[in-house]
Design a protein around this motif. Structure first.
Motif, PDB file in Angstrom:
ATOM      1  N   LEU A 291       0.070  73.058  29.128  1.00 54.19           N
ATOM      2  CA  LEU A 291       0.790  73.405  30.350  1.00 54.19           C
ATOM      3  C   LEU A 291       1.567  74.705  30.153  1.00 54.19           C
ATOM      4  CD1 LEU A 291       2.250  69.960  31.499  1.00 54.19           C
ATOM      5  CD2 LEU A 291       0.228  71.148  32.380  1.00 54.19           C
ATOM      6  N   PRO A 292       1.701  75.487  31.212  1.00 52.12           N
ATOM      7  CA  PRO A 292       2.447  76.745  31.091  1.00 52.12           C
ATOM      8  C   PRO A 292       3.903  76.495  30.695  1.00 52.12           C
ATOM      9  CG  PRO A 292       1.204  76.650  33.141  1.00 52.12           C
ATOM     10  CD  PRO A 292       1.138  75.289  32.549  1.00 52.12           C
TER      11      PRO A 292
ATOM     12  N   ILE B 182       6.613  74.969  33.123  1.00 51.67           N
ATOM     13  CA  ILE B 182       6.616  73.545  33.485  1.00 51.67           C
ATOM     14  C   ILE B 182       7.369  72.814  32.382  1.00 51.67           C
ATOM     15  CG2 ILE B 182       5.200  71.490  33.852  1.00 51.67           C
ATOM     16  CD1 ILE B 182       3.122  73.226  35.173  1.00 51.67           C
ATOM     17  N   LYS B 183       8.575  72.399  32.698  1.00 53.40           N
ATOM     18  CA  LYS B 183       9.511  71.918  31.684  1.00 53.40           C
ATOM     19  C   LYS B 183       9.397  70.406  31.491  1.00 53.40           C
ATOM     20  CE  LYS B 183      11.289  76.079  31.358  1.00 53.40           C
ATOM     21  NZ  LYS B 183      11.007  76.933  30.181  1.00 53.40           N
ATOM     22  N   ARG B 184       8.215  69.961  31.119  1.00 53.29           N
ATOM     23  CA  ARG B 184       8.008  68.549  30.813  1.00 53.29           C
ATOM     24  C   ARG B 184       6.805  68.438  29.890  1.00 53.29           C
ATOM     25  NH1 ARG B 184       3.473  67.007  33.319  1.00 53.29           N
ATOM     26  NH2 ARG B 184       2.847  68.077  35.240  1.00 53.29           N
ATOM     27  N   PRO B 185       6.675  67.346  29.161  1.00 52.94           N
ATOM     28  CA  PRO B 185       5.483  67.159  28.332  1.00 52.94           C
ATOM     29  C   PRO B 185       4.256  66.913  29.209  1.00 52.94           C
ATOM     30  CG  PRO B 185       7.280  65.694  27.659  1.00 52.94           C
ATOM     31  CD  PRO B 185       7.663  66.276  28.979  1.00 52.94           C
TER      32      PRO B 185
ATOM     33  N   ASP C 230       0.895  64.929  30.371  1.00 53.09           N
ATOM     34  CA  ASP C 230       0.609  63.498  30.421  1.00 53.09           C
ATOM     35  C   ASP C 230      -0.824  63.281  30.887  1.00 53.09           C
ATOM     36  OD1 ASP C 230       0.631  63.836  33.213  1.00 53.09           O
ATOM     37  OD2 ASP C 230       2.716  63.178  33.382  1.00 53.09           O
ATOM     38  N   ALA C 231      -1.175  62.019  31.100  1.00 56.45           N
ATOM     39  CA  ALA C 231      -2.557  61.683  31.436  1.00 56.45           C
ATOM     40  C   ALA C 231      -2.994  62.324  32.754  1.00 56.45           C
ATOM     41  CB  ALA C 231      -2.716  60.164  31.513  1.00 56.45           C
ATOM     42  N   GLU C 232      -2.086  62.466  33.707  1.00 55.44           N
ATOM     43  CA  GLU C 232      -2.450  63.078  34.981  1.00 55.44           C
ATOM     44  C   GLU C 232      -2.873  64.528  34.809  1.00 55.44           C
ATOM     45  OE1 GLU C 232       0.811  62.582  37.658  1.00 55.44           O
ATOM     46  OE2 GLU C 232       0.280  60.512  38.142  1.00 55.44           O
ATOM     47  N   ASP C 233      -2.247  65.218  33.859  1.00 54.03           N
ATOM     48  CA  ASP C 233      -2.578  66.627  33.651  1.00 54.03           C
ATOM     49  C   ASP C 233      -4.000  66.814  33.133  1.00 54.03           C
ATOM     50  OD1 ASP C 233      -0.031  67.877  34.353  1.00 54.03           O
ATOM     51  OD2 ASP C 233       0.756  66.854  32.579  1.00 54.03           O
ATOM     52  N   ARG C 234      -4.558  65.808  32.487  1.00 51.03           N
ATOM     53  CA  ARG C 234      -5.933  65.928  31.997  1.00 51.03           C
ATOM     54  C   ARG C 234      -6.898  66.207  33.152  1.00 51.03           C
ATOM     55  NH1 ARG C 234      -7.537  65.123  26.217  1.00 51.03           N
ATOM     56  NH2 ARG C 234      -5.470  65.111  25.248  1.00 51.03           N
ATOM     57  N   ALA C 235      -6.607  65.650  34.325  1.00 48.85           N
ATOM     58  CA  ALA C 235      -7.431  65.919  35.501  1.00 48.85           C
ATOM     59  C   ALA C 235      -6.857  67.044  36.348  1.00 48.85           C
ATOM     60  CB  ALA C 235      -7.571  64.651  36.343  1.00 48.85           C
TER      61      ALA C 235
ATOM     62  N   VAL D 232      -7.609  78.139  27.429  1.00 51.18           N
ATOM     63  CA  VAL D 232      -6.364  77.488  27.016  1.00 51.18           C
ATOM     64  C   VAL D 232      -5.309  77.619  28.108  1.00 51.18           C
ATOM     65  CG1 VAL D 232      -6.917  77.858  24.597  1.00 51.18           C
ATOM     66  CG2 VAL D 232      -5.456  79.494  25.761  1.00 51.18           C
ATOM     67  N   ALA D 233      -5.751  78.058  29.286  1.00 46.64           N
ATOM     68  CA  ALA D 233      -4.948  78.050  30.504  1.00 46.64           C
ATOM     69  C   ALA D 233      -5.925  77.938  31.656  1.00 46.64           C
ATOM     70  CB  ALA D 233      -4.103  79.314  30.631  1.00 46.64           C
ATOM     71  N   ALA D 234      -5.527  77.251  32.712  1.00 43.13           N
ATOM     72  CA  ALA D 234      -6.440  77.025  33.829  1.00 43.13           C
ATOM     73  C   ALA D 234      -6.587  78.272  34.689  1.00 43.13           C
ATOM     74  CB  ALA D 234      -5.944  75.870  34.686  1.00 43.13           C
ATOM     75  N   PRO D 235      -7.775  78.502  35.249  1.00 41.65           N
ATOM     76  CA  PRO D 235      -7.936  79.503  36.315  1.00 41.65           C
ATOM     77  C   PRO D 235      -7.400  78.868  37.592  1.00 41.65           C
ATOM     78  CG  PRO D 235     -10.042  78.447  35.868  1.00 41.65           C
ATOM     79  CD  PRO D 235      -9.039  77.840  34.921  1.00 41.65           C
ATOM     80  N   THR D 236      -6.106  79.060  37.857  1.00 42.40           N
ATOM     81  CA  THR D 236      -5.379  78.144  38.727  1.00 42.40           C
ATOM     82  C   THR D 236      -5.775  78.207  40.201  1.00 42.40           C
ATOM     83  OG1 THR D 236      -3.545  79.741  38.848  1.00 42.40           O
ATOM     84  CG2 THR D 236      -3.407  77.997  37.198  1.00 42.40           C
TER      85      THR D 236
END
Length: 347
Positions: A147-148, A151-154, A156-161, A174-178
């Motif tokens: 995560l960039p 984004i001030k949090r770890p 989690d599983a939701e971020d995988r999708a 190593v970063a999304a084409p947002t």
């Protein structure tokens, strides 16, 4: 140009922590070539494009590139940046002072690496105890979604999708084409019905996309190299669409940069495979991209410089002021904008 020209105030509450759900429910700001602004939603995209246009998407796939390794009695965070071999990657390390060539890295009981080199820019090169598909499997098992930093949090599983496009195919980012995060099968079907073609290119986005510009002048900034591919088939489809009067619509700055890297000065597009460190600032003469779908970017970033080159600095300052005032959500999980390219300056 002075870097401070690209600064702007952004309230922290405008930074998106999670994406819109469903992902195509995000807002969309249309910025005309004349600077006119119009508020829409991402699902309005087909109506804002023309039959015969060609949508160019980046099909890179984000890998779990953030690793935590035991080094002696301490821990080091390793952020993979660019693959340098089947079992080696260049990476950013924190704290980098703990690493020197020969330092072993224990990521898990069954997954280890070693620092084999240090670069001039503070990067380290890491060799893992496996390569290829087995390395990718180990990253999936032990790595974290990168995560960039804003984004001030770890993760989690939701971020995988959430931090993956629906059209992702080629492992390596190593970063999304947002901008592509807004795409859905529903939106693709609507674009098809509108007569908008779709092709994919690849640019493996590196962690350098988040590095701040530390110089006072854009001429003194150096981009990190990222690897990209434009296939002959994609180039032919894009060329044919342009010849028939269609416009080239890049989904994201990453798709734009690999297209502009592959295009000749006269706009001819050919197959391309290799690294690019293209740095686009105002004054750049665009070769092939006519429209750009992109999210809202950080102040003083290379990406805000790019959109300012595409649509004009004053236009983008006004567009961002409007977006902030009307509650658009910024950055990777935020809302989108559709930019019409300002005509190239003569000369």
């Amino acid at each position: 140009m002075r870097v401070n020209l690209f600064d702007f105030p952004l309230p922290p509450d405008r930074i998106a922590d999670r994406p819109a759900r469903p992902r195509d429910a995000a807002r969309l700001l249309h910025v005309g070539a004349d600077g006119a602004l119009a508020d829409h939603g991402v699902l309005d995209l087909p109506d804002l494009l023309d039959p015969g246009d060609v949508l160019v998407l980046n099909d890179t796939r984000v890998i779990p590139a953030r690793l935590f390794a035991q080094v002696g009695a301490g821990k080091v965070e390793i952020m993979l940046h660019r693959r340098s071999g089947p079992d080696t990657w260049w990476a950013f390390a924190r704290p980098a002072r703990k690493l020197k060539p020969g330092t072993p890295l224990r990521i898990a009981a069954d997954f280890q690496g070693e620092c084999i080199a240090k670069g001039d820019g503070g990067e380290v090169e890491v060799r893992f105890d496996r390569g290829g598909a087995t390395l990718m499997a180990a990253l999936e098992a032990h790595g974290h979604i990168p995560l960039p930093p804003y984004i001030k949090r770890p993760d989690d599983a939701e971020d995988r999708a959430d931090y993956q496009t629906v059209h992702a195919r080629a492992d390596g980012a190593v970063a999304a084409p947002t901008a592509g995060l807004h795409m859905t099968e529903r939106l693709f079907a609507a674009l098809d019905a509108r007569g908008v073609q779709r092709v994919t290119v690849t640019l493996h986005v590196g962690a350098g996309t988040f590095l701040p510009v530390k110089t006072d002048d854009t001429d003194d900034h150096r981009m990190h190299v990222e690897d990209g591919v434009v296939t002959a088939a994609a180039a032919e489809t894009i060329q044919a669409a342009r010849a028939a009067g269609g416009k080239v619509v890049a989904v994201g700055t990453t798709a734009l940069r690999v297209l502009e890297s592959a295009a000749a000065p006269d706009g001819t597009l050919s197959a391309f495979a290799g690294g690019t460190d293209i740095f686009i600032t105002p004054g750049y003469r665009f070769r092939i991209v006519d429209r750009l779908l992109t999210n809202f970017h950080l102040p003083r970033s290379t990406l805000f410089m790019l959109v300012s080159a595409f649509s004009g600095l004053e236009t983008m300052q006004a567009a961002y002021a409007h977006a902030i005032a009307t509650g658009y959500r910024f950055y990777s999980y935020g809302d989108a904008s559709l930019l019409e390219r300002r005509p190239n300056e003569p000369g």
